[in-house]
Write a protein that holds these residues in place. Structure first.
Motif, PDB file in Angstrom:
ATOM      1  N   ALA A 108     -23.591  -6.546 -17.068  1.00  0.00           N
ATOM      2  CA  ALA A 108     -24.618  -7.303 -16.352  1.00  0.00           C
ATOM      3  C   ALA A 108     -24.022  -8.044 -15.155  1.00  0.00           C
ATOM      4  N   LEU A 109     -22.857  -8.667 -15.339  1.00  0.00           N
ATOM      5  CA  LEU A 109     -22.198  -9.339 -14.219  1.00  0.00           C
ATOM      6  C   LEU A 109     -21.807  -8.334 -13.149  1.00  0.00           C
ATOM      7  N   PHE A 110     -21.258  -7.202 -13.562  1.00  0.00           N
ATOM      8  CA  PHE A 110     -20.848  -6.156 -12.625  1.00  0.00           C
ATOM      9  C   PHE A 110     -22.041  -5.693 -11.786  1.00  0.00           C
ATOM     10  N   GLN A 111     -23.179  -5.457 -12.448  1.00  0.00           N
ATOM     11  CA  GLN A 111     -24.368  -5.005 -11.731  1.00  0.00           C
ATOM     12  C   GLN A 111     -24.926  -6.100 -10.822  1.00  0.00           C
ATOM     13  N   SER A 112     -24.859  -7.345 -11.270  1.00  0.00           N
ATOM     14  CA  SER A 112     -25.390  -8.457 -10.477  1.00  0.00           C
ATOM     15  C   SER A 112     -24.494  -8.804  -9.294  1.00  0.00           C
ATOM     16  N   LEU A 113     -23.261  -8.342  -9.316  1.00  0.00           N
ATOM     17  CA  LEU A 113     -22.322  -8.584  -8.217  1.00  0.00           C
ATOM     18  C   LEU A 113     -22.252  -7.424  -7.227  1.00  0.00           C
ATOM     19  N   GLU A 114     -22.904  -6.306  -7.540  1.00  0.00           N
ATOM     20  CA  GLU A 114     -22.705  -5.103  -6.722  1.00  0.00           C
ATOM     21  C   GLU A 114     -23.119  -5.285  -5.267  1.00  0.00           C
ATOM     22  N   GLY A 115     -24.140  -6.089  -5.005  1.00  0.00           N
ATOM     23  CA  GLY A 115     -24.570  -6.286  -3.623  1.00  0.00           C
ATOM     24  C   GLY A 115     -23.797  -7.364  -2.895  1.00  0.00           C
ATOM     25  N   ASN A 116     -22.815  -7.958  -3.555  1.00  0.00           N
ATOM     26  CA  ASN A 116     -22.074  -9.073  -2.974  1.00  0.00           C
ATOM     27  C   ASN A 116     -20.718  -8.604  -2.445  1.00  0.00           C
ATOM     28  N   LYS A 117     -20.478  -8.814  -1.160  1.00  0.00           N
ATOM     29  CA  LYS A 117     -19.213  -8.395  -0.551  1.00  0.00           C
ATOM     30  C   LYS A 117     -18.191  -9.529  -0.461  1.00  0.00           C
ATOM     31  N   ASP A 118     -18.665 -10.769  -0.561  1.00  0.00           N
ATOM     32  CA  ASP A 118     -17.791 -11.933  -0.410  1.00  0.00           C
ATOM     33  C   ASP A 118     -17.836 -12.764  -1.683  1.00  0.00           C
ATOM     34  N   ARG A 119     -16.802 -12.662  -2.513  1.00  0.00           N
ATOM     35  CA  ARG A 119     -16.797 -13.391  -3.781  1.00  0.00           C
ATOM     36  C   ARG A 119     -16.772 -14.908  -3.571  1.00  0.00           C
ATOM     37  N   GLY A 120     -16.448 -15.341  -2.356  1.00  0.00           N
ATOM     38  CA  GLY A 120     -16.510 -16.757  -2.056  1.00  0.00           C
ATOM     39  C   GLY A 120     -17.926 -17.302  -2.093  1.00  0.00           C
ATOM     40  N   GLU A 121     -18.911 -16.418  -2.040  1.00  0.00           N
ATOM     41  CA  GLU A 121     -20.312 -16.841  -2.114  1.00  0.00           C
ATOM     42  C   GLU A 121     -20.766 -17.080  -3.553  1.00  0.00           C
ATOM     43  N   VAL A 122     -19.943 -16.689  -4.537  1.00  0.00           N
ATOM     44  CA  VAL A 122     -20.316 -16.844  -5.938  1.00  0.00           C
ATOM     45  C   VAL A 122     -20.041 -18.277  -6.390  1.00  0.00           C
ATOM     46  N   LYS A 123     -21.064 -18.922  -6.886  1.00  0.00           N
ATOM     47  CA  LYS A 123     -20.929 -20.283  -7.407  1.00  0.00           C
ATOM     48  C   LYS A 123     -20.475 -20.268  -8.862  1.00  0.00           C
ATOM     49  N   ARG A 124     -21.133 -19.436  -9.688  1.00  0.00           N
ATOM     50  CA  ARG A 124     -20.777 -19.338 -11.108  1.00  0.00           C
ATOM     51  C   ARG A 124     -21.150 -17.976 -11.662  1.00  0.00           C
ATOM     52  N   LEU A 125     -20.366 -17.527 -12.619  1.00  0.00           N
ATOM     53  CA  LEU A 125     -20.767 -16.435 -13.500  1.00  0.00           C
ATOM     54  C   LEU A 125     -21.311 -17.074 -14.772  1.00  0.00           C
ATOM     55  N   ILE A 126     -22.471 -16.620 -15.223  1.00  0.00           N
ATOM     56  CA  ILE A 126     -23.094 -17.216 -16.410  1.00  0.00           C
ATOM     57  C   ILE A 126     -23.238 -16.149 -17.484  1.00  0.00           C
ATOM     58  N   LEU A 127     -22.451 -16.298 -18.545  1.00  0.00           N
ATOM     59  CA  LEU A 127     -22.494 -15.371 -19.682  1.00  0.00           C
ATOM     60  C   LEU A 127     -23.563 -15.828 -20.670  1.00  0.00           C
ATOM     61  N   THR A 128     -24.455 -14.929 -21.052  1.00  0.00           N
ATOM     62  CA  THR A 128     -25.433 -15.279 -22.078  1.00  0.00           C
ATOM     63  C   THR A 128     -24.857 -15.023 -23.465  1.00  0.00           C
ATOM     64  N   CYS A 129     -25.348 -15.786 -24.425  1.00  0.00           N
ATOM     65  CA  CYS A 129     -24.836 -15.745 -25.802  1.00  0.00           C
ATOM     66  C   CYS A 129     -26.010 -15.879 -26.755  1.00  0.00           C
ATOM     67  N   SER A 130     -26.161 -14.949 -27.680  1.00  0.00           N
ATOM     68  CA  SER A 130     -27.295 -15.001 -28.612  1.00  0.00           C
ATOM     69  C   SER A 130     -27.213 -16.198 -29.562  1.00  0.00           C
TER      70      SER A 130
END
Length: 378
Positions: A152-174
């Motif tokens: 899910a993170l990989f797919q949500s990052l695919e359109g992003n070319k600059d990782r500096g624009e990422v504020k947080r990765l949010i992992l979901t947990c059941s």
């Protein structure tokens, strides 16, 4: 896109679902491996006709060799067989679905052959992330995630070319089967209680890790390596329904998430077909009937394994190998009925206190830390 696959751990939950995807997408199988499941391995070998079938247990492999004597399938055993299956020349992709530290050496062998690695063995990056990623770069191997959260993170990052624009990765947990319980209530939880996961059908070890929330801690460390993110830029949110598989929050406060039914065949397939998408066997998500989606904060005081994993993530070096080795040993004891549920965290904490952390480890340091942690937990 993958064409011919070697599966390390083909008789387990991920391995069996991988074969569903391979069959549905018209791919072929070069090698299959398992620990000792003779009957299931025979069925898989006859259906998918690999060049090589490996059972790590030597007696089981001898039995399989007799059963497959009328076929052209070679049968090997032990770590040597596992390594050969990982490096087999006819496979372009290796699915690493074995559970635990045993997956590290075969994964490195596949990387050194320049394979695409469909990574379901999170312990590989938890224990040796820096080493594994450096080797992948040196040998030109791709590492694509199979875990639903990392896919899910990989797919949500695919359109992003600059990782500096990422504020947080949010992992979901059941939250696992014990969500909302107190430490007092957890005191008497049994093996059978821990194996009743509300959303996913998985093997025993990973299901117990989901009950302690250690699994989410391991995924936290895996995300640090896969996406080159410091621990302060990764967060965990309880999401009981397992519909949103993870999210990326960007610097403008927009969030991009990947949604789907709790069906591992979808992230498995994407690791094999990337960068393409093709029709496959995964269950479609029915938004009109999936119910409301809820979110909450993990309870680190009650679920100490997650707190310990976050400590190891910040410590770095061999801390991940120590945490993981002790956890593997403790979970095995719990599944055997030798210790209680809350004892798992106690044993991991003891190992983290006793075993010194090596800051810039090589493979030998990692293996020694793993062995020392297991001994401390025992």
């Amino acid at each position: 896109m993958s064409k011919r696959i070697s599966i390390l751990g083909s008789t387990g939950s991920i391995g069996r679902q991988s074969l569903d995807v391979i069959a549905a997408c018209g791919m072929s199988v070069a090698a299959l491996t398992a620990n000792s499941s003779v009957g299931r391995m025979e069925e898989q070998a006859r259906r998918f006709k690999p060049e090589l079938a490996v059972l790590v247990d030597e007696k089981a492999a001898a039995d399989l060799r007799v059963r497959l004597a009328d076929t052209n399938v070679r049968v090997l055993s032990g770590m040597e067989g596992l390594m050969e299956a990982a490096a087999i020349s006819s496979a372009d992709t290796v699915i690493t679905a074995v559970v635990g530290m045993v997956g590290l050496r075969p994964t490195l062998a596949a990387i050194r052959e320049g394979k695409r690695i469909a990574l379901a063995n999170k312990e590989t990056l938890v224990c040796a992330g820096q080493l594994v990623l450096e080797e992948a770069k040196d040998y030109g191997a791709q590492i694509l995630p199979v875990d639903s959260e990392h896919s899910a993170l990989f797919q949500s990052l695919e359109g992003n070319k600059d990782r500096g624009e990422v504020k947080r990765l949010i992992l979901t947990c059941s939250g696992g089967p014990f969500y909302g319980k107190t430490r007092e209530q957890l005191q008497g939880m049994t093996r059978e209680d821990a194996l009743r996961h509300p959303n996913w059908s998985m093997g025993a070890k990973i299901t117990v890790d989901s009950a302690t929330l250690m699994n989410k801690g391991l995924e936290f460390m895996e995300a640090m390596h896969l996406y080159h993110m410091p621990p302060e830029k990764i967060a965990i949110v309880i999401h009981r329904e397992s519909i949103i598989h993870s999210l990326v929050e960007y610097c403008d406060n927009a969030m991009i998430a990947q949604l789907g039914s709790p069906d591992m065949r979808l992230p498995i397939q994407y690791a094999l077909t990337w960068p393409k998408r093709v029709p496959g066997p995964a269950t479609p998500l029915d938004l009109w009937n999936c119910g409301p989606l809820t979110f909450g904060t993990p309870d680190l005081d009650t679920f100490r394994c997650l707190a310990l994993a976050l400590e190891a993530a910040k410590a770095g070096g061999t801390a991940g190998a120590i945490l993981n080795g002790a956890n593997e040993a403790a979970v095995a004891q719990f599944l055997a009925g030798e210790i209680g549920f809350l004892d798992i965290a106690d044993k991991v904490a003891r190992a983290m206190e006793k075993v010194p952390v090596v800051r810039d480890p090589g493979l030998t340091d990692i293996l020694e830390a793993d062995a020392a942690a297991r001994e401390a937990a025992r």
